[in-house]
Design a protein around this motif. Structure first.
Motif, PDB file in Angstrom:
ATOM      1  N   THR A  33       1.118  -1.635   0.038  1.00 40.46           N
ATOM      2  CA  THR A  33       0.070   0.162  -0.078  1.00 40.46           C
ATOM      3  C   THR A  33       0.158   0.963  -0.136  1.00 40.46           C
ATOM      4  O   THR A  33       1.694   1.403   1.227  1.00 40.46           O
ATOM      5  CB  THR A  33      -1.365  -0.167   1.337  1.00 40.46           C
ATOM      6  N   MET A  35      -0.841   5.443  -0.938  1.00 43.67           N
ATOM      7  CA  MET A  35      -1.232   5.552  -1.304  1.00 43.67           C
ATOM      8  C   MET A  35      -1.184   6.835  -0.505  1.00 43.67           C
ATOM      9  O   MET A  35      -1.757   8.711  -0.685  1.00 43.67           O
ATOM     10  CB  MET A  35      -3.198   5.338  -1.364  1.00 43.67           C
ATOM     11  N   VAL A  43      -1.908   3.572  -6.101  1.00 44.35           N
ATOM     12  CA  VAL A  43      -3.118   4.275  -5.452  1.00 44.35           C
ATOM     13  C   VAL A  43      -3.646   2.265  -5.271  1.00 44.35           C
ATOM     14  O   VAL A  43      -5.005   2.201  -4.620  1.00 44.35           O
ATOM     15  CB  VAL A  43      -4.207   4.972  -5.815  1.00 44.35           C
ATOM     16  N   ASP A  46      -4.221  -0.112  -1.576  1.00 39.74           N
ATOM     17  CA  ASP A  46      -5.217   0.721  -0.720  1.00 39.74           C
ATOM     18  C   ASP A  46      -6.907   0.814  -1.384  1.00 39.74           C
ATOM     19  O   ASP A  46      -7.392   0.173   0.093  1.00 39.74           O
ATOM     20  CB  ASP A  46      -4.647   2.136  -0.456  1.00 39.74           C
ATOM     21  N   ASP A  83       1.641   2.600   5.851  1.00 42.74           N
ATOM     22  CA  ASP A  83       0.941   3.215   5.446  1.00 42.74           C
ATOM     23  C   ASP A  83      -0.751   2.388   5.192  1.00 42.74           C
ATOM     24  O   ASP A  83      -1.775   2.781   5.447  1.00 42.74           O
ATOM     25  CB  ASP A  83       1.607   3.227   2.550  1.00 42.74           C
ATOM     26  N   SER A 234      -9.358  10.814   0.281  1.00 47.53           N
ATOM     27  CA  SER A 234      -7.954  11.416  -0.452  1.00 47.53           C
ATOM     28  C   SER A 234      -8.016  11.691  -1.967  1.00 47.53           C
ATOM     29  O   SER A 234      -7.301  10.914  -3.015  1.00 47.53           O
ATOM     30  CB  SER A 234      -7.557   9.364  -0.850  1.00 47.53           C
ATOM     31  N   ARG A 237      -5.040  12.319  -3.967  1.00 51.20           N
ATOM     32  CA  ARG A 237      -4.545  11.542  -4.447  1.00 51.20           C
ATOM     33  C   ARG A 237      -4.428  11.313  -5.426  1.00 51.20           C
ATOM     34  O   ARG A 237      -3.606  10.821  -6.543  1.00 51.20           O
ATOM     35  CB  ARG A 237      -3.526  10.799  -2.805  1.00 51.20           C
ATOM     36  N   LEU A 238      -6.265  10.887  -5.690  1.00 58.22           N
ATOM     37  CA  LEU A 238      -6.282   9.642  -6.262  1.00 58.22           C
ATOM     38  C   LEU A 238      -6.395  10.997  -8.187  1.00 58.22           C
ATOM     39  O   LEU A 238      -6.147  10.360  -8.985  1.00 58.22           O
ATOM     40  CB  LEU A 238      -8.360   9.315  -6.335  1.00 58.22           C
ATOM     41  N   TRP A 241      -2.826  10.840  -9.210  1.00 60.63           N
ATOM     42  CA  TRP A 241      -2.713  10.206  -9.698  1.00 60.63           C
ATOM     43  C   TRP A 241      -3.270   9.353 -11.571  1.00 60.63           C
ATOM     44  O   TRP A 241      -2.699   8.969 -12.139  1.00 60.63           O
ATOM     45  CB  TRP A 241      -3.203   8.340  -8.954  1.00 60.63           C
TER      46      TRP A 241
END
Length: 335
Positions: A33, A35, A43, A46, A83, A234, A237-238, A241
């Motif tokens: 993991t 993320m 990611v 996760d 993480d 999150s 982050r998504l 990515w």
């Protein structure tokens, strides 16, 4: 599902009532993991763990995530363990479901013990014959547990391996690009595939058949059920990515038949879905593990009616796959 209007996605989610297997499946996630790590790579691990937590919460009599063991791949083990620990805390399930640190990328061979290997051994012995292990990173922890306590190989229900390449006359052999997890620790890979444990491989060709795109990100951002969920927290982050991957994955994987463009590939979520939603996938065939080459090593699966590996190669319904994935991700809210 690129470009599908948000209203259609909502309809798909509201119609998502079916479940996969009905028999009890206690399982361990062996994952890399990353993320929540700013320096981590993908990611997908996760998201796979969150999916497993959603299944456990919704139907604990059928699916029970027992724990997470941290391996390397998307980041080094120190980072993947941190993480996983943070992810389980955010989901409000620790210490009941805990992370267990594995050995690092540089280690002393399969006899090196770790919290992860001890946890795998103890858990398998405590749930004799019932535990499934879902591997979505380097195979070091599981192969090491088998090497340190060989008797558990006869007591594991099966091992799900999220990586592999199905060889065919229509596709050339590829190596690291299609078998990253298998190449992280070749010694562990060879040992695990040589073991008598029942094995199910989630091959590269299958995992490129769905894309997590901007429509899915918008659903998480704007839908009431997703507000306050771990995955909603999150979103930055998504999004980052997804934007990065839309370009990079197209360049890297666009030449492969079945590749779904438009976002990032939710690789390891396939391992969880295939385990619990088998109706979404083609019937598995049997394969044997093969290895050829020296300077340029190739690892692949060869169709073999007498082989000891099962694998499916086709996702039958990408829309339903993504609808179930989003519904499950948005259901994990934590405390």
């Amino acid at each position: 599902m690129r470009g599908v209007p948000l209203v259609l996605l909502v309809i798909g989610l509201h119609g998502c009532t079916s479940v996969g297997t009905s028999s009890a499946v206690p399982f361990i996630m062996d994952s890399d993991t990353a993320m929540l790590d700013p320096k981590g790579l993908d990611v997908d691990d996760d998201l796979a763990v969150l999916t497993a937590l959603a299944l456990t919460s919704a139907s604990p009599q059928n699916h029970t995530l027992l724990g997470v063991t941290s391996t390397f791949g998307n980041a080094m083990t120190e980072s993947t363990y941190a993480d996983a620990t943070a992810l389980l805390a955010a989901a409000g399930v620790s210490p009941g479901i805990a992370a267990h640190k594995g050995v690092g990328a540089i280690h002393l061979g399969l006899k090196e013990s770790s919290d992860a290997t001890r946890y795998i051994v103890e858990t398998v012995l405590a749930h004799e014959g019932n535990v499934t292990i879902i591997c979505t990173g380097a195979l070091t922890n599981v192969a090491s547990a088998f090497a340190q306590e060989p008797q558990i190989m006869k007591k594991v229900a099966k091992v799900i391996i999220g990586d592999g390449w199905i060889n065919s006359t229509n596709t050339p052999l590829f190596d690291v690009i299609t078998n990253g997890n298998l190449f992280f620790d070749l010694h562990a890979t060879r040992a695990l595939f040589a073991s008598p444990v029942p094995k199910v491989v989630i091959p590269f060709q299958l995992m490129i058949q769905a894309s997590f795109n901007a429509t899915h990100i918008a659903y998480i951002a704007n839908t009431t059920e997703c507000q306050g969920s771990v995955v909603h927290k999150s979103l930055d982050r998504l999004r980052a990515w997804q934007i990065r991957s839309e370009r990079v994955t197209a360049e890297r994987y666009g030449r492969f038949p079945g590749y779904k463009p438009g976002g990032f590939l939710p690789w390891d979520t396939f391992a969880v879905s295939h385990t619990f939603d088998p109706e979404l996938f083609s019937s598995p065939k049997r394969y044997s593990f093969r290895e050829e080459g020296v300077a340029r090593l190739h690892l692949y699966l060869e169709e073999d009616p007498a082989g000891d590996i099962e694998a499916s190669d086709t996702l039958l319904d990408e829309g339903e796959f993504m609808a179930r994935l989003l519904h499950r991700l948005c259901s994990v809210h934590g405390e």
